[in-house]
Design an enzyme around this catalytic site. Structure first.
Site, PDB file in Angstrom:
ATOM      1  N   LEU A 180       0.810  -1.225   0.000  1.00 33.98           N
ATOM      2  CA  LEU A 180       0.000   0.000   0.000  1.00 33.98           C
ATOM      3  C   LEU A 180       0.843   1.275   0.000  1.00 33.98           C
ATOM      4  O   LEU A 180       0.301   2.368   0.000  1.00 33.98           O
ATOM      5  CB  LEU A 180      -1.020   0.000   1.147  1.00 33.98           C
ATOM      6  CG  LEU A 180      -2.048  -1.142   1.131  1.00 33.98           C
ATOM      7  CD1 LEU A 180      -3.181  -0.875   2.120  1.00 33.98           C
ATOM      8  CD2 LEU A 180      -2.625  -1.437  -0.234  1.00 33.98           C
ATOM      9  N   ARG A 181       2.149   1.137   0.030  1.00 35.55           N
ATOM     10  CA  ARG A 181       3.111   2.234  -0.236  1.00 35.55           C
ATOM     11  C   ARG A 181       3.137   3.366   0.774  1.00 35.55           C
ATOM     12  O   ARG A 181       3.886   4.318   0.589  1.00 35.55           O
ATOM     13  CB  ARG A 181       2.873   2.840  -1.631  1.00 35.55           C
ATOM     14  CG  ARG A 181       2.816   1.833  -2.792  1.00 35.55           C
ATOM     15  CD  ARG A 181       4.100   1.084  -2.969  1.00 35.55           C
ATOM     16  NE  ARG A 181       4.097   0.323  -4.238  1.00 35.55           N
ATOM     17  CZ  ARG A 181       4.805  -0.767  -4.440  1.00 35.55           C
ATOM     18  NH1 ARG A 181       5.561  -1.267  -3.475  1.00 35.55           N
ATOM     19  NH2 ARG A 181       4.765  -1.396  -5.581  1.00 35.55           N
ATOM     20  N   ASN A 225       7.789  -3.267   2.598  1.00 29.80           N
ATOM     21  CA  ASN A 225       8.788  -2.535   1.788  1.00 29.80           C
ATOM     22  C   ASN A 225       8.337  -1.108   1.481  1.00 29.80           C
ATOM     23  O   ASN A 225       8.310  -0.670   0.340  1.00 29.80           O
ATOM     24  CB  ASN A 225       9.158  -3.299   0.510  1.00 29.80           C
ATOM     25  CG  ASN A 225       7.987  -3.532  -0.428  1.00 29.80           C
ATOM     26  OD1 ASN A 225       6.828  -3.494  -0.018  1.00 29.80           O
ATOM     27  ND2 ASN A 225       8.268  -3.772  -1.688  1.00 29.80           N
ATOM     28  N   ASP A 230      -0.695  -9.773  -4.452  1.00 32.07           N
ATOM     29  CA  ASP A 230       0.577  -9.049  -4.664  1.00 32.07           C
ATOM     30  C   ASP A 230       0.286  -7.700  -5.331  1.00 32.07           C
ATOM     31  O   ASP A 230       0.994  -7.282  -6.255  1.00 32.07           O
ATOM     32  CB  ASP A 230       1.576  -9.858  -5.484  1.00 32.07           C
ATOM     33  CG  ASP A 230       3.000  -9.300  -5.357  1.00 32.07           C
ATOM     34  OD1 ASP A 230       3.192  -8.293  -4.641  1.00 32.07           O
ATOM     35  OD2 ASP A 230       3.914  -9.864  -5.980  1.00 32.07           O
TER      36      ASP A 230
HETATM   37  O1  DOR Z   1       6.387  -7.507  -8.643  1.00 30.29           O
HETATM   38  C1  DOR Z   1       6.662  -7.239  -7.476  1.00 30.29           C
HETATM   39  N1  DOR Z   1       6.478  -5.988  -6.966  1.00 30.29           N
HETATM   40  N2  DOR Z   1       7.169  -8.198  -6.670  1.00 30.29           N
HETATM   41  C2  DOR Z   1       7.628  -7.928  -5.440  1.00 30.29           C
HETATM   42  O2  DOR Z   1       8.078  -8.841  -4.788  1.00 30.29           O
HETATM   43  C3  DOR Z   1       7.629  -6.538  -4.922  1.00 30.29           C
HETATM   44  C4  DOR Z   1       6.585  -5.742  -5.579  1.00 30.29           C
HETATM   45  C5  DOR Z   1       6.653  -4.258  -5.303  1.00 30.29           C
HETATM   46  O3  DOR Z   1       6.843  -3.870  -4.160  1.00 30.29           O
HETATM   47  O4  DOR Z   1       6.446  -3.490  -6.248  1.00 30.29           O
END
Ligand code: DOR
Length: 437
Positions: free
Chosen positions: A72-73, A103, A314
């Site tokens: 969700l950034r 992340n 994902d």
């Molecule tokens: O495609 C992906 N995008 N795989 C990941 O493991 C991380 C993710 C992202 O954070 O954009």
């Protein structure tokens, strides 16, 4: 949204495989809880200011979905997505619970970030956000995070998703440490030495396009190693976004021996092959990459027989800055919360995939893996359900998505199966009942 005290959903197909329930019935929701599930339960009630009655004939009422894997950034990259827009997308996709990867910027490796995410989600309302905290500080693969503290702050699992925990000793210690707090360790299985310079799946298509190849074995070696470590430690282990037939084989063997190993697959790995990359469409650049027909077949068979427990989106929102560029420069990821159910409904009846399995894989199983109380369509339960019109056609249109992102090859593609309503935490968080769109 002001809600009536009592909502009657009349005449839908109420489908909850965990209860062996599949019946045409009325569902009554009173102050956020299911108070009746059964034929004619709402018949004595007339619409009023207090009572809303909706005819949902032809619709399905399902336990609301639970996503094990979304980005969700927030904090840090709110221009791509933030918690409000991400939870809006989750509601639009039928989700009552979303587990959110660490992340972010900064990485969610502390109590402060975990608490911030949860506080922000509580402010916004909508589906429940469950943080997944990092395994290692800064996701740098070296020092373990304070997992006990993160658990206390509300983390439901740990993962360095986006990067792999490459060091076997660190992974061993992570499994041991997480076990003491009953946290599931979620691995992004990618041997980074084997994928150095890779842009897409290694095979005939990568050779033809002249793009660096990402071999299947980069995933398989990590899954094999981790299964051995999880067995040695006796810890729970979950594989994120499984993409190869080899990983499926290893998981099937591990499960046949009763090991506490689970796995998820994304809609795009079930539906697309590396052929989708032929036009250098950056929307099809994902990590792990889209594979080949043999992998698709193995993933579908594994979903059908339960070797792959869960479907996870994902959901990886990116903006045009990261996607409207050369393939080699583009960030990997595909947004996925809103179209997930419609994309997968088309698989029901194929290759042994039943509606029962689909609902289990999108709701009950992921809830169990994350230690969330699974949504249930029974009297007394909190209202966490999704109302679906399985026949309705709709289009994930550029102009009409709740997410800030548009990075999906399914944009503007007509899909069958529309989410009409989502209840999360007892509240109606998406209300398209009575609308045709
Ligand atoms: O495609 C992906 N995008 N795989 C990941 O493991 C991380 C993710 C992202 O954070 O954009």
């Amino acid at each position: 949204m002001t809600e009536p005290e009592l909502l009657v959903l009349r005449g839908g197909r109420v489908f909850d495989p965990a209860l062996e329930l599949d019946a045409i019935a009325d569902v009554v929701i009173e102050r956020g809880r299911l108070t009746h599930v059964g034929a004619g339960a709402g018949s004595g009630l007339a619409p009023s200011a207090r009572v809303r009655v909706v005819d949902v004939t032809g619709h399905w009422l399902l336990p609301a979905f639970v996503d094990l894997h979304a980005h969700l950034r927030e904090p840090g990259q709110e221009y791509k997505e933030d918690i409000a827009s991400g939870l809006g997308a989750a509601a639009a996709g039928g989700y009552a619970h979303v587990c959110v990867m660490p992340n972010t910027r900064p990485v969610n490796d502390t109590r402060a970030v975990t608490e911030l995410m949860r506080a922000r989600a509580a402010e916004v309302g909508g589906p429940t956000l469950h943080p997944i905290a990092a395994i290692t500080v800064g996701q740098r693969g070296q020092d373990l995070t304070e997992m006990g503290e993160l658990r206390e702050a509300g983390a439901v699992g740990v993962s360095d998703d986006g990067v792999c925990v490459m060091n076997a000793q660190v992974m061993r210690r992570a499994l041991e440490y997480a076990k003491t707090f009953d946290l599931v360790v979620i691995q992004h299985a990618e041997d980074h030495d084997l994928t150095a310079g890779a842009q897409m799946h290694e095979g005939a298509v990568s050779a033809r396009l002249g793009l660096g190849g990402w071999p299947r074995v980069a995933e398989d070696v990590i899954v094999a190693r981790d299964v051995l470590l999880a067995e040695y430690v006796g810890a729970r282990y979950h594989v994120a976004h499984v993409s190869t037939l080899g990983a499926v084989r290893i998981l099937r063997e591990a499960k046949s021996r009763g090991l506490p190993v689970t796995a998820e697959v994304t809609p795009h790995h079930l539906l697309l092959t590396d052929a989708a990359v032929i036009g250098y469409d950056t929307a099809c650049k994902v990590n792990p990459p889209l594979r080949e027909a043999a992998d698709l077949a193995a993933l579908r068979a594994a979903l059908a027989d339960g070797t792959i427990d869960a479907i996870a989106t994902d959901h990886a929102p990116h903006s045009s800055l990261e996607k409207d560029c050369e393939f080699a420069e583009a960030s990997p990821g595909m947004m996925g919360l809103e179209p997930c159910f419609a994309l997968l409904l088309g698989l029901v009846g194929q290759e042994g995939i039943t509606l029962t399995r689909l609902v289990d894989a999108m709701s009950t199983r992921p809830a169990r893996i994350a230690g969330i109380e699974p949504p249930r369509l029974k009297v007394g339960a909190l209202a966490e359900l999704t109302v679906v019109d399985p026949a309705a056609l709709w289009t994930p249109a550029h102009s009409a998505l709740a997410s800030k992102a548009r990075n999906t090859p399914f944009l503007e593609h007509e899909l069958r199966g529309r989410i009409r309503a989502t209840f999360a935490r007892g509240q109606l968080v998406l209300d398209r009942l009575g609308s045709a769109g």
